[in-house]
Design a protein around this motif. Structure first.
Motif, PDB file in Angstrom:
ATOM      1  N   UNK A 492       0.820  -1.210   0.000  1.00 22.33           N
ATOM      2  CA  UNK A 492       0.000   0.000   0.000  1.00 22.33           C
ATOM      3  C   UNK A 492       0.851   1.256   0.000  1.00 22.33           C
ATOM      4  N   UNK A 493       2.045   1.188   0.594  1.00 28.37           N
ATOM      5  CA  UNK A 493       2.921   2.351   0.515  1.00 28.37           C
ATOM      6  C   UNK A 493       3.197   2.709  -0.945  1.00 28.37           C
ATOM      7  N   UNK A 587      -4.422  10.069  -0.743  1.00 26.53           N
ATOM      8  CA  UNK A 587      -3.556   9.032  -0.194  1.00 26.53           C
ATOM      9  C   UNK A 587      -3.043   9.468   1.167  1.00 26.53           C
ATOM     10  N   UNK A 588      -3.082   8.558   2.121  1.00 26.80           N
ATOM     11  CA  UNK A 588      -2.422   8.750   3.411  1.00 26.80           C
ATOM     12  C   UNK A 588      -0.957   8.379   3.223  1.00 26.80           C
ATOM     13  N   UNK A 607     -12.529   2.807  -0.647  1.00 24.53           N
ATOM     14  CA  UNK A 607     -11.241   2.905   0.040  1.00 24.53           C
ATOM     15  C   UNK A 607     -10.473   1.598  -0.104  1.00 24.53           C
ATOM     16  N   UNK A 608      -9.186   1.716  -0.321  1.00 20.84           N
ATOM     17  CA  UNK A 608      -8.291   0.566  -0.341  1.00 20.84           C
ATOM     18  C   UNK A 608      -7.323   0.701   0.827  1.00 20.84           C
ATOM     19  N   UNK A 609      -7.469  -0.173   1.808  1.00 17.68           N
ATOM     20  CA  UNK A 609      -6.596  -0.192   2.974  1.00 17.68           C
ATOM     21  C   UNK A 609      -6.097  -1.615   3.183  1.00 17.68           C
ATOM     22  N   UNK A 639      -1.272   4.433   4.770  1.00 15.38           N
ATOM     23  CA  UNK A 639      -0.981   4.315   3.345  1.00 15.38           C
ATOM     24  C   UNK A 639      -2.209   3.928   2.512  1.00 15.38           C
ATOM     25  N   UNK A 640      -3.396   4.243   2.997  1.00 10.97           N
ATOM     26  CA  UNK A 640      -4.612   3.909   2.262  1.00 10.97           C
ATOM     27  C   UNK A 640      -4.855   4.906   1.133  1.00 10.97           C
ATOM     28  N   UNK A 641      -5.599   4.441   0.141  1.00 11.63           N
ATOM     29  CA  UNK A 641      -6.012   5.259  -0.994  1.00 11.63           C
ATOM     30  C   UNK A 641      -7.531   5.402  -0.939  1.00 11.63           C
TER      31      UNK A 641
END
Length: 648
Positions: A492-493, A587-588, A607-609, A639-641
């Protein structure tokens, strides 16, 4: 049901454990101790220096990881002291040193390094490096003290300086954005500064030993190196605070969403064809087909890449290295390549050429290697590739473009690439590299003017090493500078970094951005490789970065707006679409959850986590699964999108 990977693999693509830094405090002074060096040096909560490090580099500019011994930390309320011994070694050579760090509540910090080679030791740099932040500092005033004691007034560069903006240094003094006066004294050798934004580092770097001196150089056994850094911070500015959450608002218009592409190495063409269905769903606008006769590339390798472009529905671009170093040889080579391409049906609407010598770095003050004249090469290419858009610049990094400007009068497009880990490979440095991209975009636009500029193929990792023999193969799947195959590409990063890089270059005016590759070390889809890919080697599937690339590739040409973040070091993004129907992608950039304060109008989200990692690996349309935005708001995990739809 496919099992979920460990959180470490989901976030970073590796189980490698990284010890957390140790926080050192002395009243209002603080710093983080990491592998014997200092990072994030703050006074009253505000950053004053990004890092002070004692480093040892090899003959290829790689940085050794020292083995520390006898580490002692004394921590008192108004003082801290750190001492240790360290050693670096490889077959045939070794260097050992001792360090002492002391910080006081009055804002004084000293870092002393004393060492000697145990054997004849070949190095490109051994000693101190100081990193100055760019936010609120770029373009600002600084007082320089030279080695002979002269003081002059200067400025930190605004546009990125291709050479050393400050030389022959003994001390620097500037005022931080929060009003602290920062004085840095450097003793034991002559120091100079380079603008590290050239390599996407978010810093100006003051380093030991001028580049004009020979390198690599040899340290004689027993001869001691004695160096010392003294930092003095003064000023009664108030303490800096960080808000609990991040507030996001739509900013000014920023043109149109650029075309999103990918790069392809001929060696990956066959594997890419096995993943044609998901890659077609990703929808890259263009595919850069690489050609280098020094590697044996020929008509067959070009055709193999064209087959991939056709399977993906992407426009093929030619990225051709010219091996000949003289004008006559280069003319013959380009003419022959043009004939080969014509025999393939002249499929390349855009042709980028680079002389092979330009793939390697030439440091300031060094003699440029023999290479064909760039303007003459462009004239030959016009005849060899009639009707094609002709690009020039660098297949290596922005650094090289900045130092060797292309003949814009002879071209239609200027291009370059980037990597996030030329100098450092830790998570924080990789994400901090996003801070430098707006300055790269502004500087590239100035170099290319009046032409458009294109970026890529770029990635976190290094596809080539202009500063040494090659990038690092990384069979142990660890974080390190100059990685070819970096594990975070699959985590995810990697997705968060990719979205951040795309946001910075898109809003910075790039006409086209190519990020990563279909498969392989920089890929978006898993295929078997010679390096380990935890979880994916058992289950296969899509890497997390597949999803923001797919989502934003579909928005090419739509109106683009900036997203103003109250803390862009934590959350970064962009907005695409019309006021009545806009998509915001965020993005986080951190390993911690972040509470979001969204602009009015958000209706739906996806959300993608880490929790959805396994599902997303199986479904190309995962971020099309929209749900209402919860009334309670959104907390974005590490690091979620996030994809938001609404009337903004």
């Amino acid at each position: 049901m496919t099992p979920t990977p460990s959180r470490a693999v989901a976030l970073y693509g590796t189980e490698e454990q990284v010890p957390p830094p140790r926080l050192l405090t002395a009243g209002p002074l603080s710093a983080e101790l990491e592998a014997g060096n200092l990072r994030d040096i703050r006074f009253a909560g505000a950053e004053v220096l990004r890092a002070v490090s004692y480093i040892v580099r090899d003959k290829d500019w790689g940085t050794y990881s020292p083995t520390l011994d006898a580490l002692e930390v004394q921590q008192e309320p108004d003082r801290f002291v750190v001492t240790y011994r360290a050693r670096v070694a490889e077959p045939g050579q070794a260097f050992a040193y001792e360090a002492r760090i002391e910080g006081r509540a009055d804002g004084t910090l000293t870092f002393t390094g004393s060492g000697a080679a145990e054997t004849p030791f070949l190095t490109n740099r051994t000693g101190f490096v100081i990193l100055h932040p760019i936010a609120g500092v770029a373009g600002g005033p600084v007082t320089l003290t030279h080695v002979d004691g002269r003081q002059v007034e200067g400025r930190f560069p605004d546009l990125i300086d291709p050479v050393q903006p400050m030389m022959d240094l003994r001390a620097l003094e500037h005022v931080s954005p929060e009003g602290h006066r920062v004085h840095c004294l450097m003793e034991g050798d002559t120091f100079e500064m380079e603008d590290q934004r050239n390599w996407t580092d978010a810093s100006y770097k003051t380093y030991v030993r001028p580049l004009a001196l020979p390198w690599p150089y040899e340290l004689e056994p027993g001869a001691r190196l004695e160096q010392k850094i003294t930092l003095r911070i003064t000023g009664a500015a108030g303490a800096a605070t960080r808000a609990e959450g991040v507030t996001l608002d739509l900013g000014r218009e920023a043109g149109r969403m650029p075309a999103l592409g990918m790069g392809l190495d001929p060696g990956d063409a066959a594997a890419a064809l096995t993943c044609a269905d998901p890659l077609r769903a990703l929808g890259p606008a263009h595919l850069l087909c690489h050609h280098d006769p020094r590697r044996g590339h020929d008509r067959a390798s070009l055709q193999a890449q064209l087959d991939v472009a056709q399977a993906l529905g992407a426009e093929p671009w030619l990225e051709a290295v010219i091996a000949a170093t003289d004008d006559a040889g280069a003319e013959a080579e380009v003419t022959a390549l043009g004939a080969t391409v014509a025999g393939l049906g002249a499929p390349f609407a855009t042709v980028l050429l680079s002389p092979a010598p330009d793939l390697k770095c030439t440091l300031p003050g060094s003699v440029w290697p023999e290479a064909p004249d760039a303007a003459a090469l462009a004239q030959v290419a016009r005849q060899a590739f009639p009707g094609a858009r002709l690009g020039g610049g660098m297949f290596s990094y922005f650094t090289e473009l900045n130092r060797k400007r292309p003949p814009v009068d002879a071209l239609d497009l200027v291009s370059f690439t980037t990597s996030a880990m030329v100098h450092a490979g830790d998570d924080r440095s990789v994400m901090e590299s996003l801070e430098a991209l707006p300055a790269i975009a502004r500087s590239a636009a100035e170099i290319a003017r009046p032409l458009p500029f294109a970026v890529g193929p770029s990635a976190m990792g290094m596809r080539a090493n202009p500063y040494g023999a090659a990038p690092k193969d990384n069979p142990d799947n660890i974080r390190q500078a100059m990685n070819f195959n970096d594990p975070r590409q699959r985590g995810l990063l990697g997705a968060a970094w990719t979205l951040g890089a795309l946001a910075q270059f898109a809003t910075g005016g790039a006409e086209a951005v190519a990020l990563g590759a279909p498969v392989g070390a920089f890929g978006a889809v898993h295929v078997p490789t010679r390096f380990p890919q935890p979880w994916y080697d058992d289950h296969g599937g899509l890497y997390p970065l597949f999803h923001p690339l797919r989502g934003l590739a579909r928005l090419r040409g739509q109106p683009l707006r900036r997203v103003d973040s109250s803390d862009p070091a934590r959350v970064l993004g962009l907005a695409v679409g019309t006021p009545g129907e806009t998509e915001i992608w965020l993005a986080n950039l951190t390993a911690d959850p972040v509470r979001l304060h969204l602009p009015q109008g958000a209706r739906q989200m996806a959300c993608l986590s880490a929790a959805e990692f396994a599902e997303a690996a199986e479904d190309p349309g995962f971020l099309d699964r929209l749900a209402p935005v919860p009334d309670a708001g959104i907390s974005l995990d590490a690091y979620s999108v996030l994809r938001l739809l609404g009337a903004f």
